[in-house]
Write a protein that holds these residues in place. Structure first.
Motif, PDB file in Angstrom:
ATOM      1  N   ILE A  99       0.860  -1.189   0.000  1.00  0.00           N
ATOM      2  CA  ILE A  99       0.000   0.000   0.000  1.00  0.00           C
ATOM      3  C   ILE A  99       0.893   1.235   0.000  1.00  0.00           C
ATOM      4  CG2 ILE A  99      -1.737   1.303   1.279  1.00  0.00           C
ATOM      5  CD1 ILE A  99      -2.661  -1.388   2.481  1.00  0.00           C
ATOM      6  N   ARG A 100       0.680   2.074  -0.988  1.00  0.00           N
ATOM      7  CA  ARG A 100       1.513   3.268  -1.101  1.00  0.00           C
ATOM      8  C   ARG A 100       0.842   4.445  -0.411  1.00  0.00           C
ATOM      9  NH1 ARG A 100       2.860   5.425  -7.011  1.00  0.00           N
ATOM     10  NH2 ARG A 100       0.777   6.302  -6.876  1.00  0.00           N
ATOM     11  N   THR A 101       1.606   5.180   0.373  1.00  0.00           N
ATOM     12  CA  THR A 101       1.038   6.376   1.004  1.00  0.00           C
ATOM     13  C   THR A 101       0.757   7.415  -0.094  1.00  0.00           C
ATOM     14  OG1 THR A 101       3.276   7.120   1.493  1.00  0.00           O
ATOM     15  CG2 THR A 101       2.099   5.998   3.273  1.00  0.00           C
ATOM     16  N   LEU A 102      -0.023   8.388   0.291  1.00  0.00           N
ATOM     17  CA  LEU A 102      -0.587   9.345  -0.666  1.00  0.00           C
ATOM     18  C   LEU A 102       0.441   9.945  -1.644  1.00  0.00           C
ATOM     19  CD1 LEU A 102      -3.405  10.536  -1.050  1.00  0.00           C
ATOM     20  CD2 LEU A 102      -2.708  12.438   0.412  1.00  0.00           C
ATOM     21  N   ASP A 103       0.113   9.913  -2.918  1.00  0.00           N
ATOM     22  CA  ASP A 103       0.981  10.509  -3.949  1.00  0.00           C
ATOM     23  C   ASP A 103       0.110  11.314  -4.907  1.00  0.00           C
ATOM     24  OD1 ASP A 103       2.799  11.167  -5.895  1.00  0.00           O
ATOM     25  OD2 ASP A 103       3.083   9.127  -6.635  1.00  0.00           O
ATOM     26  N   PRO A 104      -0.361  12.473  -4.439  1.00  0.00           N
ATOM     27  CA  PRO A 104      -1.294  13.209  -5.281  1.00  0.00           C
ATOM     28  C   PRO A 104      -0.584  14.281  -6.093  1.00  0.00           C
ATOM     29  CG  PRO A 104      -1.196  14.212  -3.124  1.00  0.00           C
ATOM     30  CD  PRO A 104      -0.086  13.196  -3.185  1.00  0.00           C
ATOM     31  N   PHE A 132       4.714  19.455  -5.358  1.00  0.00           N
ATOM     32  CA  PHE A 132       4.423  19.034  -3.987  1.00  0.00           C
ATOM     33  C   PHE A 132       3.617  17.742  -4.045  1.00  0.00           C
ATOM     34  CE2 PHE A 132       2.386  20.439   0.243  1.00  0.00           C
ATOM     35  CZ  PHE A 132       3.430  19.889   0.951  1.00  0.00           C
ATOM     36  N   ARG A 133       4.285  16.659  -4.366  1.00  0.00           N
ATOM     37  CA  ARG A 133       3.604  15.374  -4.467  1.00  0.00           C
ATOM     38  C   ARG A 133       4.450  14.293  -3.801  1.00  0.00           C
ATOM     39  NH1 ARG A 133       5.134  12.499 -10.097  1.00  0.00           N
ATOM     40  NH2 ARG A 133       4.107  10.795  -9.033  1.00  0.00           N
ATOM     41  N   GLY A 134       3.953  13.056  -3.858  1.00  0.00           N
ATOM     42  CA  GLY A 134       4.685  11.944  -3.255  1.00  0.00           C
ATOM     43  C   GLY A 134       4.905  12.181  -1.775  1.00  0.00           C
ATOM     44  N   THR A 189      10.148   1.479  -0.153  1.00  0.00           N
ATOM     45  CA  THR A 189      10.023   2.711  -0.935  1.00  0.00           C
ATOM     46  C   THR A 189       9.894   2.454  -2.430  1.00  0.00           C
ATOM     47  OG1 THR A 189      11.073   4.850  -1.377  1.00  0.00           O
ATOM     48  CG2 THR A 189      12.542   2.987  -1.205  1.00  0.00           C
ATOM     49  N   MET A 190       9.306   3.422  -3.096  1.00  0.00           N
ATOM     50  CA  MET A 190       9.365   3.451  -4.553  1.00  0.00           C
ATOM     51  C   MET A 190      10.745   3.990  -4.919  1.00  0.00           C
ATOM     52  SD  MET A 190       6.131   3.056  -5.888  1.00  0.00           S
ATOM     53  CE  MET A 190       6.143   3.874  -7.476  1.00  0.00           C
ATOM     54  N   ILE A 191      11.306   3.473  -5.993  1.00  0.00           N
ATOM     55  CA  ILE A 191      12.504   4.093  -6.571  1.00  0.00           C
ATOM     56  C   ILE A 191      12.036   4.628  -7.919  1.00  0.00           C
ATOM     57  CG2 ILE A 191      14.859   3.746  -7.434  1.00  0.00           C
ATOM     58  CD1 ILE A 191      14.848   3.334  -4.455  1.00  0.00           C
ATOM     59  N   GLU A 192      11.830   5.923  -7.983  1.00  0.00           N
ATOM     60  CA  GLU A 192      11.260   6.504  -9.208  1.00  0.00           C
ATOM     61  C   GLU A 192      11.898   7.838  -9.563  1.00  0.00           C
ATOM     62  OE1 GLU A 192       6.983   6.872  -8.675  1.00  0.00           O
ATOM     63  OE2 GLU A 192       7.216   7.389  -6.574  1.00  0.00           O
ATOM     64  N   LEU A 193      12.975   8.149  -8.862  1.00  0.00           N
ATOM     65  CA  LEU A 193      13.753   9.340  -9.208  1.00  0.00           C
ATOM     66  C   LEU A 193      15.197   8.895  -9.396  1.00  0.00           C
ATOM     67  CD1 LEU A 193      12.364  11.849  -6.541  1.00  0.00           C
ATOM     68  CD2 LEU A 193      11.766  11.710  -8.961  1.00  0.00           C
ATOM     69  N   ASN A 229       7.321   4.522 -14.420  1.00  0.00           N
ATOM     70  CA  ASN A 229       6.610   5.601 -15.129  1.00  0.00           C
ATOM     71  C   ASN A 229       7.299   6.930 -14.804  1.00  0.00           C
ATOM     72  OD1 ASN A 229       4.735   3.598 -15.732  1.00  0.00           O
ATOM     73  ND2 ASN A 229       3.385   4.152 -14.039  1.00  0.00           N
ATOM     74  N   ASP A 230       7.448   7.192 -13.503  1.00  0.00           N
ATOM     75  CA  ASP A 230       8.118   8.434 -13.122  1.00  0.00           C
ATOM     76  C   ASP A 230       9.604   8.382 -13.418  1.00  0.00           C
ATOM     77  OD1 ASP A 230       6.400  10.535 -12.088  1.00  0.00           O
ATOM     78  OD2 ASP A 230       5.744   9.030 -10.640  1.00  0.00           O
ATOM     79  N   LEU A 231      10.209   7.190 -13.264  1.00  0.00           N
ATOM     80  CA  LEU A 231      11.649   7.092 -13.519  1.00  0.00           C
ATOM     81  C   LEU A 231      11.957   7.388 -14.992  1.00  0.00           C
ATOM     82  CD1 LEU A 231      14.313   6.571 -12.043  1.00  0.00           C
ATOM     83  CD2 LEU A 231      14.099   4.157 -12.597  1.00  0.00           C
ATOM     84  N   SER A 265       7.799  14.847 -19.943  1.00  0.00           N
ATOM     85  CA  SER A 265       6.536  14.710 -19.227  1.00  0.00           C
ATOM     86  C   SER A 265       5.746  13.498 -19.704  1.00  0.00           C
ATOM     87  CB  SER A 265       5.702  15.975 -19.441  1.00  0.00           C
ATOM     88  OG  SER A 265       4.338  15.686 -19.239  1.00  0.00           O
ATOM     89  N   ARG A 266       5.358  12.639 -18.749  1.00  0.00           N
ATOM     90  CA  ARG A 266       4.603  11.440 -19.140  1.00  0.00           C
ATOM     91  C   ARG A 266       3.228  11.802 -19.674  1.00  0.00           C
ATOM     92  NH1 ARG A 266       3.888   8.693 -13.112  1.00  0.00           N
ATOM     93  NH2 ARG A 266       1.966   7.763 -13.843  1.00  0.00           N
ATOM     94  N   ASP A 267       2.744  12.999 -19.334  1.00  0.00           N
ATOM     95  CA  ASP A 267       1.411  13.404 -19.811  1.00  0.00           C
ATOM     96  C   ASP A 267       1.453  14.024 -21.206  1.00  0.00           C
ATOM     97  OD1 ASP A 267       0.270  12.628 -17.349  1.00  0.00           O
ATOM     98  OD2 ASP A 267       1.030  14.475 -16.454  1.00  0.00           O
TER      99      ASP A 267
HETATM  100 MG    MG Z   1       5.119   7.369  -9.660  1.00  0.00          MG
END
Ligand code: MG
Ligand code: PEP
Length: 388
Positions: free
Chosen positions: A103-108, A151-153, A228-232, A254-256, A264-266
């Motif tokens: 379960i990942r804590t909030l990443d908005p 201000f995310r993750g 942890t996520m490793i995404e940076l 995705n973020d990595l 930008s992924r978007d």
């Molecule tokens: Mg991510």
């Protein structure tokens, strides 16, 4: 009972008997999770808790939490969310019956939670008992030019620890409640978008403190992991430091990919197809792991992480976790599991099996080549051609 299903089943059983990689799923709802189990998932590799916050009965509390000026206001909004989050997790633990659940804590991305329309702003202003103008000014002050790098993750949980406290409490309370029903639970709490070990330490301390509190209150102990996520890229290159504290890694490719390419992924979809068409890139790196760049960071992160924690559990939960060539790459890199959307689970199981077969073929070819020195150069050329 249909012959097609029987063929499918025996193929999948064969795949399961030879693959080494475990296959998990990305799921936030009990029905998604049970679908994934039917497809053969062996756990949840990513439960995105922010997805749980968009429901009618929740978004108002989430918005109150985000625009709160004081800790008390934020805590009041969070206390509305706690019982709902607990129910969410209970539902998932029940369905997963002892399989690991990450379960990942909030990443908005903050902007997705803020009210946008006049009606939404009015409703929130009324609920808070403040004027439209005051609230609008607050919302404007939260505007970010680049929310995906903003201000995310974990940054949110680091600066507003009460958010992580609420989520840790909801997870551990739910786990103990479901365990009391006689169902096994295996929670793994995952911190997103960590770039510096200090961020991880701060979040881990909160999780462990709250877990201890809840276990004391309930008079029950449960085992859980914090990872942890490793995404940076910074997380990948300092993975040895992070692994002194993190019990598992999950690569958020995705973020990595976004942060390694600076793309930008978007927005990438607007021109990446042309890059692929013109063979500037061999494939869309958001679909297939870019082995020379992103893949190197995955290899480096895994190696460094295990240099300080040899039994570090390592997985991947970006979209690549269900893409066959990327699954093979994960196998070769020594990951423990891939996690993908429920419908891609069978493909991932097959790809994980194929990875073993390809590895065996490569080993056999190599040993044959070694036994016959004359054939060496021909063998090498073949192996190279195959790689391409
Ligand atoms: Mg991510
Ligand atoms: C990722 O970045 O790869 C990931 C799984 O997280 P999200 O897609 O939610 O950012």
């Amino acid at each position: 009972d249909s012959p097609t299903f029987q063929t499918y089943n025996s193929l999948m059983n064969w795949a399961d008997s030879i693959r080494r990689l475990k296959v998990r799923t990305n799921a936030d709802q009990p029905d998604q999770a049970s679908n994934a189990i039917a497809f053969g998932a062996e756990g949840i590799g990513l439960c995105r808790t922010e997805h749980m916050f968009f429901g009618e009965n929740r978004i108002m509390s989430v918005r109150k939490m985000i625009v709160a000026d004081t800790v008390e206001e934020r805590k009041a909004a969070l206390s509305e969310l706690l019982p709902l989050q607990r129910e969410d997790f209970e539902g998932i633990f029940r369905v997963m019956k002892g399989y690991p659940v990450t379960i990942r804590t909030l990443d908005p991305p903050l902007h997705e939670f803020l009210p946008h329309t006049e009606k939404e702003i009015n409703e929130l202003a009324q609920a808070l008992g403040i004027s439209y103008q005051t609230l609008k000014a607050k919302i404007d002050s939260l505007h970010e030019f680049n929310p995906m790098l903003g201000f995310r993750g974990c940054r949110l949980g680091v600066l507003y620890p009460e958010i992580t406290e609420m989520q840790a409490r909801a997870i551990i309370e739910a786990a103990i409640n479901v365990m009391n029903e006689g169902v096994k639970v295996k929670p793994e709490i995952m911190i997103p978008l960590v770039g510096h070990v200090n961020e991880f330490k701060l979040q881990e301390d909160i999780v462990r403190r709250v877990a201890d509190e809840v276990m004391k209150e309930k008079g029950k102990k449960i085992d859980y992991l914090v990872g942890t996520m490793i995404e940076l890229p910074r997380a990948a290159v300092t993975a040895d430091e992070i692994a002194t504290r993190a019990e598992f890694f999950s690569f958020g490719t995705n973020d990595l990919t976004q942060t390694t390419f600076g793309l930008s992924r978007d927005d990438a979809g607007k021109f990446l197809p042309l890059y692929v068409q013109q063979e500037i890139l061999p494939a869309d790196p958001f679909e297939t792991i870019d082995q020379q760049g992103v893949g190197k960071l995955v290899e480096m992160g895994t190696k460094l992480g295990r240099s300080s924690r040899p039994n570090l559990k390592v997985g991947i939960c970006g979209e690549h976790g269900g893409e066959p060539a990327s699954v093979e790459f994960c196998h070769r890199t020594g990951l423990d599991y891939v996690s993908c959307s429920p419908f891609r689970v069978p493909i991932a199981r097959l790809a994980a099996a194929r990875a073993v077969l390809n590895e065996r073929t490569t080993k056999t070819t190599k040993s044959k080549v070694a036994a016959k020195p004359k054939a060496k150069s021909a063998g090498k050329t073949k192996a190279k051609a195959k790689k391409k």
